[in-house]
Design an enzyme around this catalytic site. Structure first.
Site, PDB file in Angstrom:
ATOM      1  N   TYR A 253      -7.994  -9.949  10.623  1.00  6.71           N
ATOM      2  CA  TYR A 253      -6.822  -9.977  10.060  1.00  6.71           C
ATOM      3  C   TYR A 253      -6.342 -11.319   9.902  1.00  6.71           C
ATOM      4  O   TYR A 253      -5.912 -11.967   8.738  1.00  6.71           O
ATOM      5  CB  TYR A 253      -5.847  -9.158  11.000  1.00  6.71           C
ATOM      6  CG  TYR A 253      -4.164  -9.243  10.444  1.00  6.71           C
ATOM      7  CD1 TYR A 253      -4.142  -8.303   9.212  1.00  6.71           C
ATOM      8  CD2 TYR A 253      -3.475  -9.986  10.838  1.00  6.71           C
ATOM      9  CE1 TYR A 253      -2.951  -8.300   8.472  1.00  6.71           C
ATOM     10  CE2 TYR A 253      -1.924  -9.790  10.230  1.00  6.71           C
ATOM     11  CZ  TYR A 253      -1.877  -9.048   9.270  1.00  6.71           C
ATOM     12  OH  TYR A 253      -0.565  -8.815   8.506  1.00  6.71           O
TER      13      TYR A 253
ATOM     14  N   LYS B 152      -5.898 -13.305   6.054  1.00  4.31           N
ATOM     15  CA  LYS B 152      -4.429 -13.952   5.744  1.00  4.31           C
ATOM     16  C   LYS B 152      -4.593 -15.450   5.585  1.00  4.31           C
ATOM     17  O   LYS B 152      -3.965 -15.934   4.744  1.00  4.31           O
ATOM     18  CB  LYS B 152      -3.352 -13.753   6.700  1.00  4.31           C
ATOM     19  CG  LYS B 152      -3.084 -11.901   6.985  1.00  4.31           C
ATOM     20  CD  LYS B 152      -2.489 -11.659   5.567  1.00  4.31           C
ATOM     21  CE  LYS B 152      -2.274 -10.045   5.799  1.00  4.31           C
ATOM     22  NZ  LYS B 152      -1.647  -9.383   4.588  1.00  4.31           N
TER      23      LYS B 152
ATOM     24  N   ILE C 120       8.215  -8.248  11.640  1.00  4.07           N
ATOM     25  CA  ILE C 120       9.233  -7.417  10.983  1.00  4.07           C
ATOM     26  C   ILE C 120       9.416  -6.073  11.753  1.00  4.07           C
ATOM     27  O   ILE C 120       8.275  -5.752  12.057  1.00  4.07           O
ATOM     28  CB  ILE C 120       8.881  -7.325   9.511  1.00  4.07           C
ATOM     29  CG1 ILE C 120       8.667  -8.623   8.652  1.00  4.07           C
ATOM     30  CG2 ILE C 120       9.964  -6.834   8.664  1.00  4.07           C
ATOM     31  CD1 ILE C 120       9.657  -9.620   8.839  1.00  4.07           C
TER      32      ILE C 120
HETATM   33  N1  LIG Z   1       5.342  -5.770   9.115  1.00  6.12           N
HETATM   34  C1  LIG Z   1       5.106  -6.823   9.653  1.00  6.12           C
HETATM   35  O1  LIG Z   1       5.605  -7.236  10.567  1.00  6.12           O
HETATM   36  C2  LIG Z   1       4.187  -7.865   8.901  1.00  6.12           C
HETATM   37  C3  LIG Z   1       4.047  -9.239   9.440  1.00  6.12           C
HETATM   38  C4  LIG Z   1       3.218  -9.886   8.540  1.00  6.12           C
HETATM   39  C5  LIG Z   1       2.480  -9.607   7.418  1.00  6.12           C
HETATM   40  N2  LIG Z   1       2.704  -8.444   7.002  1.00  6.12           N
HETATM   41  C6  LIG Z   1       2.071  -7.735   5.986  1.00  6.12           C
HETATM   42  O2  LIG Z   1       2.966  -7.156   4.968  1.00  6.12           O
HETATM   43  C7  LIG Z   1       2.039  -6.172   4.132  1.00  6.12           C
HETATM   44  C8  LIG Z   1       2.952  -5.032   4.350  1.00  6.12           C
HETATM   45  O3  LIG Z   1       2.570  -4.317   5.658  1.00  6.12           O
HETATM   46  P1  LIG Z   1       3.558  -3.480   6.214  1.00  6.12           P
HETATM   47  O4  LIG Z   1       4.072  -3.972   7.771  1.00  6.12           O
HETATM   48  O5  LIG Z   1       4.530  -2.815   5.580  1.00  6.12           O
HETATM   49  O6  LIG Z   1       2.387  -2.246   6.496  1.00  6.12           O
HETATM   50  P2  LIG Z   1       2.461  -0.591   6.329  1.00  6.12           P
HETATM   51  O7  LIG Z   1       3.558  -0.020   6.852  1.00  6.12           O
HETATM   52  O8  LIG Z   1       1.330  -0.224   7.276  1.00  6.12           O
HETATM   53  O9  LIG Z   1       1.928  -0.389   4.876  1.00  6.12           O
HETATM   54  C9  LIG Z   1       1.202  -0.858   4.051  1.00  6.12           C
HETATM   55  C10 LIG Z   1       0.794  -0.350   2.679  1.00  6.12           C
HETATM   56  O10 LIG Z   1      -0.134  -0.939   2.278  1.00  6.12           O
HETATM   57  C11 LIG Z   1      -0.760   0.481   1.709  1.00  6.12           C
HETATM   58  N3  LIG Z   1      -2.447  -0.075   1.857  1.00  6.12           N
HETATM   59  C12 LIG Z   1      -3.121   0.124   2.788  1.00  6.12           C
HETATM   60  N4  LIG Z   1      -4.428   0.169   2.420  1.00  6.12           N
HETATM   61  C13 LIG Z   1      -4.506   0.097   1.013  1.00  6.12           C
HETATM   62  C14 LIG Z   1      -5.328   0.100   0.072  1.00  6.12           C
HETATM   63  N5  LIG Z   1      -6.832   0.046   0.617  1.00  6.12           N
HETATM   64  N6  LIG Z   1      -4.959   0.349  -1.229  1.00  6.12           N
HETATM   65  C15 LIG Z   1      -3.725   0.409  -1.609  1.00  6.12           C
HETATM   66  N7  LIG Z   1      -2.956   0.208  -0.839  1.00  6.12           N
HETATM   67  C16 LIG Z   1      -3.156   0.246   0.657  1.00  6.12           C
HETATM   68  C17 LIG Z   1      -0.312   1.479   2.338  1.00  6.12           C
HETATM   69  O11 LIG Z   1      -0.320   2.641   1.617  1.00  6.12           O
HETATM   70  P3  LIG Z   1      -1.432   3.793   1.590  1.00  6.12           P
HETATM   71  O12 LIG Z   1      -1.852   3.940   3.116  1.00  6.12           O
HETATM   72  O13 LIG Z   1      -0.849   4.940   0.870  1.00  6.12           O
HETATM   73  O14 LIG Z   1      -2.654   2.997   0.810  1.00  6.12           O
HETATM   74  C18 LIG Z   1       1.179   1.099   2.597  1.00  6.12           C
HETATM   75  O15 LIG Z   1       1.899   1.404   1.474  1.00  6.12           O
HETATM   76  C19 LIG Z   1       0.742  -6.322   4.566  1.00  6.12           C
HETATM   77  O16 LIG Z   1       0.132  -7.209   3.822  1.00  6.12           O
HETATM   78  C20 LIG Z   1       0.794  -7.006   6.098  1.00  6.12           C
HETATM   79  O17 LIG Z   1      -0.365  -7.726   6.504  1.00  6.12           O
HETATM   80  C21 LIG Z   1       3.476  -7.466   7.690  1.00  6.12           C
END
Ligand SMILES: NC(=O)c1ccc[n+]([C@@H]2O[C@H](COP(=O)([O-])OP(=O)(O)OC[C@H]3O[C@@H](n4cnc5c(N)ncnc54)[C@H](OP(=O)(O)O)[C@@H]3O)[C@@H](O)[C@H]2O)c1
Length: 250
Positions: free
Chosen positions: A155, A159, A188
Site C-alpha cells: 500500500y 501511494k 479519515i
Molecule cells: N479512509 C482513509 O482514512 C484513507 C486515508 C488515506 C487514503 N485513503 C484513500 O482514499 C481512497 C478511498 O478510500 P476509502 O477509505 O473511501 O475506501 P473504501 O471505503 O474501501 O472505498 C473504496 C472505493 O474504491 C472502489 N474500488 C476498489 N477497488 C476498485 C477497483 N478495482 N475498481 C474500481 N473501484 C474500486 C470501491 O468500490 P467497489 O468495491 O464497488 O469497486 C469503493 O467505492 C483510496 O484510494 C484510499 O487509499 C483513504
C-alpha cells in the site's frame, strides 16, 4: 479554499460506491457539478446516485481494466458532451502483513488497483481533459506514503508511486492545459479509516501521532478536492496536498 466554476462542470469520480468517494459525490453535487460515478459495484453506485440532486451517470467498472475504463469515459462523454475533472479515488488496502511474508499475488493486486488503476484512469481521461481546455485531474495518495505503519509495504509503495505519477503527469500534460495534483488524506473516520476510528487500540495509535487530535471527516477532505478540481486551481500542478490533521509532526 473555494470551488469557483464547478456548477455544470462534468466530473468523474472513481471509487464512488462508498466511503470517501460517496462523500465526494455528495460534495460535488452540492457544488452543482454533473457527475459520472465509477466503481465495481453498480448496485451500490446506484444507491449513491439516487440521493444526489444533480444529473448523474454511473457505470460499474474495475479501474484495473483498461477496456472497461475507456468504454466508461467514452459513454460519459457521449452523454454529457465533455469531461472536465477526474478524481481518481478508487483504492484498496487489504491486510498484507510483514513485507517478507507478503504474498506476491497480494502485492501485485494492490499495485494493480492503486497505482496501475490510477495510471489507466488518467490515460483514459486524457483526451477529454485535453479537449476541456481546463482539465483537472486529482490523484489519491495517503499519509502512509510518507509515514508507513508496519505491514503496509505494498500500500505504501503504491501511494508513494502515486505521488511520483502526479508530478510526471503534471509535466506531460501542462501543455494540454491540464493541472494534475494529488491529495494525501490522513486517517479519515470513513471508508478504510473507519476500522481505525472504531478500534480503541488503533485509534489511540493514530491520535497520538495526529496533531489536531482527531480523525478527519470525509467532508473536510472534500473541500480540498473541490478546489483541486475547479478553475480556482489555475496555477498549481504536480503538487501533493496533505490533509492529515498534522500527522507525524511530533
Ligand atoms: N479512509 C482513509 O482514512 C484513507 C486515508 C488515506 C487514503 N485513503 C484513500 O482514499 C481512497 C478511498 O478510500 P476509502 O477509505 O473511501 O475506501 P473504501 O471505503 O474501501 O472505498 C473504496 C472505493 O474504491 C472502489 N474500488 C476498489 N477497488 C476498485 C477497483 N478495482 N475498481 C474500481 N473501484 C474500486 C470501491 O468500490 P467497489 O468495491 O464497488 O469497486 C469503493 O467505492 C483510496 O484510494 C484510499 O487509499 C483513504
Amino acid at each position: 479554499m473555494t470551488a469557483a466554476g464547478l456548477a455544470g462542470r462534468v466530473v468523474v469520480i472513481t471509487g464512488a460506491s462508498r466511503g470517501i468517494g460517496a462523500e465526494l459525490a455528495r460534495a460535488f453535487a452540492g457544488a452543482g457539478a454533473v457527475l459520472c460515478l465509477l466503481a465495481r459495484n453498480g448496485e451500490e453506485l446506484g444507491k449513491v446516485a439516487a440521493d444526489l440532486p444533480v444529473e448523474v451517470a454511473t457505470r460499474p467498472c474495475d479501474v484495473a481494466d483498461e477496456d472497461q475504463l475507456r468504454r466508461s469515459f467514452a459513454d460519459f462523454a457521449d452523454r454529457f458532451g465533455r469531461i472536465d475533472s477526474v478524481i481518481a479515488n478508487a483504492g484498496i488496502a487489504p491486510a498484507s502483513g510483514r513485507a517478507e511474508k507478503l504474498d506476491p499475488v497480494v502485492w501485485r493486486r494492490i499495485l494493480e488497483v492503486n497505482l496501475t488503476g490510477t495510471f489507466l484512469t488518467a490515460a483514459a481521461a486524457h483526451p477529454y481533459l485535453r479537449d476541456s481546455r481546463r482539465g483537472r485531474l486529482v490523484l489519491t495518495s495517503s499519509v502512509i506514503a510518507q509515514h508507513p505503519r508496519r505491514g503496509v509495504s505494498a500500500y505504501c509503495a503504491s501511494k508513494a508511486g502515486i505521488e511520483g505519477l502526479t508530478r510526471a503527469l503534471a509535466a506531460d500534460w501542462a501543455s494540454d492545459g491540464i493541472c494534475v495534483n494529488a491529495l494525501a488524506p490522513g486517517f479519515i473516520g470513513a471508508g478504510l479509516g473507519a476500522a481505525f476510528a472504531e478500534s480503541p487500540r488503533l485509534s489511540e495509535q493514530v491520535l497520538s501521532r495526529t496533531s489536531l487530535g482527531r480523525f478527519g471527516g470525509a467532508s473536510e477532505l472534500a473541500r480540498a478536492h473541490l478546489f483541486l478540481a475547479s478553475d480556482d486551481c489555475s496555477y498549481m500542478t504536480g503538487e501533493v496536498i496533505h490533509v492529515t490533521g498534522g500527522y507525524g509532526l511530533g
